[in-house]
Design an enzyme around this catalytic site. Structure first.
Site, short mmCIF file in Angstrom:
data_model
loop_
_atom_site.label_atom_id
_atom_site.label_comp_id
_atom_site.label_asym_id
_atom_site.label_seq_id
_atom_site.Cartn_x
_atom_site.Cartn_y
_atom_site.Cartn_z
N ASP A 96 13.41 29.11 -11.03
CA ASP A 96 14.09 29.33 -12.29
C ASP A 96 15.24 30.30 -12.04
O ASP A 96 15.25 31.03 -11.04
CB ASP A 96 13.12 29.88 -13.33
N ASP A 270 5.74 23.00 -16.21
CA ASP A 270 5.22 24.20 -15.55
C ASP A 270 4.43 24.99 -16.58
O ASP A 270 4.72 24.91 -17.78
CB ASP A 270 6.36 25.07 -15.01
N CYS A 308 -16.20 17.69 -13.08
CA CYS A 308 -15.17 18.08 -12.11
C CYS A 308 -15.74 18.05 -10.70
O CYS A 308 -16.88 18.49 -10.49
CB CYS A 308 -14.65 19.49 -12.44
N CYS A 310 -14.08 19.54 -8.05
CA CYS A 310 -13.28 20.47 -7.24
C CYS A 310 -14.19 21.37 -6.42
O CYS A 310 -15.41 21.44 -6.64
CB CYS A 310 -12.36 21.31 -8.14
N CYS A 313 -16.44 23.64 -8.47
CA CYS A 313 -17.51 22.98 -9.21
C CYS A 313 -18.56 22.35 -8.31
O CYS A 313 -19.70 22.14 -8.74
CB CYS A 313 -16.92 21.93 -10.15
N HIS A 339 -10.16 26.22 -9.84
CA HIS A 339 -10.62 25.16 -10.77
C HIS A 339 -9.53 24.83 -11.80
O HIS A 339 -9.25 23.66 -12.07
CB HIS A 339 -11.89 25.59 -11.49
#
Ligand SMILES: CNc1nc2c(CCc3ccc(C(F)(F)F)cc3)c3[nH]c(N)nc(=O)c3cc2[nH]1
Length: 376
Positions: A96, A270, A308, A310, A313, A339
């Site tokens: 940015d 974002d 989930c 991931c 998890c 997560h």
């Protein structure tokens, strides 16, 4: 790295909605869109290693002109070989331009045609950012996608103020284009402003698209306005942007806003939420937000999110993560951050798949039914 233009490759449009599947090609690789971009304000996505970000398939990360200008300074990063080398991230980086952060972080700001004078929020030094300075910094960082230096008007803003502001943002965008050191790879996106006024959004988009930037961001949103108003502004602003260029909605957002934005044709998003709320133990799950530090999870030996897969998890329980957060153990924040980032990256994977199957509208209904925006 061979320098090449930042280009957009359209793949398909969802027959059920206005959503589109595409690829953004950059000097450091390709981004599948619609995409969520993790925020790495100070040259790190807080507590995550580049390897962990790659494991969850983050294809681009964000960083910030304002923060890196103040600390450690863009000249140091240039000496290190640029931001990719400095932070050991070899995929695309978007930076940015710093204008937004000046207004949200520093005091004693004075805005003029030339630029913005402000006090550093770190040590009170009086500093100055201008279109030319913002481009000098971003070129020193070597980011793949740079944002033009703009003013994001406060919300609410009077029509007259929003008009004067967008016209200055257009003049600043022109100065950015002229002072861009790497015209051949053209990684510079302009930012459409105009507040919540349709006539001003049309004026800003017309002025900026006439200068033919490689990509366009929609700025001035997610600044406190009600979500329905943000969607209304998107409804008439997104169609003003060229179909063969990437569209980035800045500062958005929560899971529902990512889906609603994709439905309206936005390609890039974002949001600081996944990393920010992780630090106080709040997690995004398929059933809505879960505040894992709540006492009711003290003996809950299940995963944060049963749906989930991931790393967090698959290997740790709510009880364990709650213990770490309560004990102020950094590993706890790493687990909730991992997560949350995986949740949003996975959500965008599902959005892209729904576009392939022409069913993003159905997916939205199913997701909202489950997610329900309720706290549990
Ligand atoms: C939260 N709402 C919001 N965020 C907005 C942002 C910041 C986006 C950003 C980019 C990089 C980072 C980094 F930390 F990863 F570097 C963090 C945040 C805007 N940025 C500009 N230039 N114009 C806008 O008109 C604008 C409107 C914005 N609404």
């Amino acid at each position: 790295m061979k320098l090449m233009a930042v280009t957009y490759e359209p793949i398909k449009t969802c027959k059920q909605t206005g959503a589109r599947l595409g690829k953004v090609h950059t000097p450091h690789g390709t981004i599948e869109t619609p995409a969520f971009m993790p925020v790495g304000t100070q040259a790190t996505v807080k507590t995550m290693s580049p390897e962990e970000l790659k494991t969850m398939d983050a294809q681009i990360i964000l960083s910030n002109t304002y923060h890196l200008f103040l600390r450690p300074g863009h000249e140091l990063i240039k000496k290190a070989g640029g931001l990719h080398r400095f932070m050991n991230w070899d995929r695309p980086i978007l930076t940015d331009s710093g204008g937004f952060q000046v207004f949200s972080l520093s005091e004693m700001r004075k805005i003029s045609e030339d630029g913005v004078q402000f006090k550093s929020h770190l040590n009170g030094d009086t500093l100055f950012l201008s279109p030319e300075k913002a481009m000098e910094i971003q070129n020193a960082l070597g980011s793949d996608i740079m944002m033009a230096f703009d003013e994001c008007p406060p919300y609410p803003a009077e029509h007259e103020y929003a008009k004067k502001s967008l016209e200055r943002t257009t003049r600043w965008a022109e100065r950015c284009l002229r002072s861009h050191a790497r015209p051949n790879d053209q990684g510079l996106f302009a930012i459409v402003q105009g507040g919540m006024f349709e006539d001003l959004r049309r004026q800003s988009a017309a002025e900026l698209t006439s200068m033919d930037f490689p990509g366009y961001a929609i700025g001035g949103l997610s600044v406190g306005e009600p979500k329905p108003l943000m969607y209304e502004v998107l409804d008439y602003t997104v169609p003003l942007l060229p179909a063969n260029k990437p569209r980035y909605l800045m500062g958005v957002g929560s899971p529902d806003a990512l889906i609603e934005g994709a439905i309206r044709g936005v390609d890039m998003f974002d949001c600081v939420l996944p990393t920010r709320i992780a630090r106080n133990g709040t997690c995004m799950t398929s059933q809505g937000r879960l505040v894992v530090r709540n006492a009711k999870y003290m003996e809950d030996f299940g995963p944060l999110d049963p749906n989930c897969d991931c790393y967090t998890c698959r290997n740790y329980s709510r009880a364990y993560i709650r213990h770490l957060i309560k004990a102020d153990e950094t590993f706890g924040i790493r687990l909730t951050t991992y997560h949350n980032l995986h949740f949003l990256l996975d959500l965008m994977r599902k959005v892209r798949q729904a576009i392939r199957e022409d069913r993003l509208g159905d997916f939205r209904d199913e997701f909202f039914e489950q997610y329900g925006m309720k706290e549990n």
